[in-house]
Design a protein around this motif. Sequence first.
Motif, short mmCIF file in Angstrom:
data_model
loop_
_atom_site.label_atom_id
_atom_site.label_comp_id
_atom_site.label_asym_id
_atom_site.label_seq_id
_atom_site.Cartn_x
_atom_site.Cartn_y
_atom_site.Cartn_z
N ALA A 1 3.44 9.79 -9.58
CA ALA A 1 2.69 10.02 -10.82
C ALA A 1 2.10 11.43 -10.83
CB ALA A 1 1.59 8.98 -10.98
N ARG A 2 1.58 11.84 -9.66
CA ARG A 2 1.04 13.20 -9.57
C ARG A 2 2.15 14.23 -9.76
NH1 ARG A 2 -1.97 10.69 -5.40
NH2 ARG A 2 -0.50 11.45 -3.82
N GLU A 3 3.31 13.97 -9.12
CA GLU A 3 4.43 14.89 -9.26
C GLU A 3 4.91 14.94 -10.72
OE1 GLU A 3 7.41 13.65 -6.51
OE2 GLU A 3 6.27 14.25 -4.73
N LEU A 4 4.96 13.77 -11.37
CA LEU A 4 5.38 13.73 -12.77
C LEU A 4 4.42 14.51 -13.65
CD1 LEU A 4 7.17 12.66 -15.05
CD2 LEU A 4 5.74 10.58 -15.07
N LYS A 5 3.13 14.32 -13.40
CA LYS A 5 2.12 15.04 -14.18
C LYS A 5 2.27 16.54 -14.00
CE LYS A 5 -2.84 15.16 -15.08
NZ LYS A 5 -4.16 14.59 -14.70
N ALA A 6 2.49 16.94 -12.74
CA ALA A 6 2.66 18.37 -12.47
C ALA A 6 3.93 18.88 -13.14
CB ALA A 6 2.72 18.62 -10.97
N ALA A 7 5.01 18.06 -13.09
CA ALA A 7 6.27 18.48 -13.72
C ALA A 7 6.11 18.57 -15.23
CB ALA A 7 7.38 17.49 -13.36
N GLN A 8 5.35 17.61 -15.79
CA GLN A 8 5.11 17.66 -17.25
C GLN A 8 4.32 18.90 -17.63
OE1 GLN A 8 3.19 13.86 -17.74
NE2 GLN A 8 5.11 12.84 -18.37
N GLN A 9 3.36 19.27 -16.79
CA GLN A 9 2.58 20.48 -17.05
C GLN A 9 3.46 21.71 -16.95
OE1 GLN A 9 -0.64 20.66 -18.13
NE2 GLN A 9 -0.17 22.84 -18.43
N GLN A 10 4.33 21.70 -15.92
CA GLN A 10 5.26 22.81 -15.76
C GLN A 10 6.20 22.90 -16.97
OE1 GLN A 10 7.24 22.14 -12.03
NE2 GLN A 10 5.44 22.68 -10.80
N GLN A 11 6.65 21.70 -17.43
CA GLN A 11 7.52 21.68 -18.61
C GLN A 11 6.79 22.24 -19.82
OE1 GLN A 11 8.31 17.82 -20.28
NE2 GLN A 11 10.45 18.37 -20.72
N ASP B 1 0.83 -1.21 0.00
CA ASP B 1 0.00 0.00 0.00
C ASP B 1 0.87 1.26 0.00
OD1 ASP B 1 -2.21 -1.62 0.04
OD2 ASP B 1 -2.54 -1.47 2.20
N GLN B 2 1.96 1.22 0.80
CA GLN B 2 2.85 2.37 0.84
C GLN B 2 3.51 2.59 -0.52
OE1 GLN B 2 5.59 1.73 4.05
NE2 GLN B 2 4.01 1.92 5.64
N ALA B 3 3.93 1.47 -1.16
CA ALA B 3 4.56 1.59 -2.48
C ALA B 3 3.57 2.13 -3.50
CB ALA B 3 5.09 0.22 -2.93
N GLU B 4 2.33 1.63 -3.44
CA GLU B 4 1.33 2.11 -4.38
C GLU B 4 1.02 3.59 -4.15
OE1 GLU B 4 -1.97 -0.50 -3.92
OE2 GLU B 4 -1.12 -2.09 -5.17
N GLU B 5 0.99 3.97 -2.89
CA GLU B 5 0.75 5.39 -2.58
C GLU B 5 1.90 6.25 -3.08
OE1 GLU B 5 -0.91 8.85 -1.38
OE2 GLU B 5 -1.85 6.87 -1.52
N ARG B 6 3.13 5.71 -2.92
CA ARG B 6 4.29 6.46 -3.42
C ARG B 6 4.27 6.58 -4.93
NH1 ARG B 6 7.32 10.62 -2.98
NH2 ARG B 6 9.49 10.33 -3.66
N VAL B 7 3.88 5.47 -5.60
CA VAL B 7 3.76 5.51 -7.05
C VAL B 7 2.74 6.55 -7.47
CG1 VAL B 7 2.96 4.20 -9.07
CG2 VAL B 7 4.56 3.15 -7.46
N SER B 8 1.59 6.56 -6.78
CA SER B 8 0.56 7.55 -7.10
C SER B 8 1.07 8.97 -6.88
CB SER B 8 -0.69 7.30 -6.25
OG SER B 8 -1.22 6.02 -6.51
N GLU B 9 1.82 9.14 -5.77
CA GLU B 9 2.37 10.46 -5.47
C GLU B 9 3.37 10.89 -6.55
OE1 GLU B 9 4.94 12.65 -1.91
OE2 GLU B 9 4.15 10.61 -1.65
#
Length: 306
Positions: free
Chosen positions: A252-262, A242-250
């Motif tokens: 993924a959210r950070e990547l999406k935000a970084a992609q938007q920033q890019q 569960d912790q790993a999945e939560e980290r993956v989700s986190e």
Amino acid sequence: MDLESVTDELYQLLPQDFTAARNERAARARTAGDRELAAQIKELRRPTLSAWASNLLVRQQPEKVQPLISLGEGLRQAHQQLDGGQLRDLGRQQHALVGALAREARTLAEAAGQSVGEAAQHEIEDTLHAVLADPRAAEEWAAGRLARPLSAPVGFAGAVQTTVPPRETPATPPGRSAKPEKRTQPRTQTRSRAEERELRKQIDRARKAAETAEAAEEKASALEAEQREAESERDRADSARDQAEERVSELARELKAAQQQQKDARAKARTARDTAKAAEQAAKSARREASAAREAAERSAAQTPE
């Protein structure tokens, strides 16, 4: 934690609670690094129902301990001295006290929610007879830590009757022929010993069955402990997942935000490049216009008469 206190604690528990509690104390000692204590605790045996009821009597009715021990001392002394009168008197006390204590143990056990059948009742009585016969058995019983019922030496239960010297037979009145005495005692004694041997066989079978049941219960408890450990390991794995999945989700959210920033940065960069290009072109145009104006001014100045 020490063996004395753990033993005393365990033998106060209900029989069905003994094994799990013992295994838990052993595991706690092992976790604390005391492997020797853990092994000693693990060797403690679950008490049979009759042994537990005998322990319960000692623990809840401690004032009943010394009278039985004292009676046993008196019986053994009278037996050694072949004191018939004392044996008869103490024998009556023995019968009354053993019966009363066995009934008291049964009542206490049933009050604690444990039903005591006839076989267990006989084992309680055997234990009390053993206390009367053997000082070592008396000491063991008085500690309140029996795992098995005790057994008196063969023949001791009937010693009060069989060792009493026979009373003198009144003289046969004159003119009457003495009738031969009926020899009923040897047959009665033989039959009593045969019954005692059969009873002991039944007790031995019951003990073996109890030992088999205890071994099966210990195995079941060990398997249950393994199951609990496996379940704990599964829970830890689930938590890690569960912790790993939560980290993956986190992430993924950070990547999406970084992609938007890019994306936004690229758009801004394009706009800035376009603005810079337009400015450059405007600057070139201005320079051309300035150059043309300068040239025009110079031509005009050249054409003007001095």
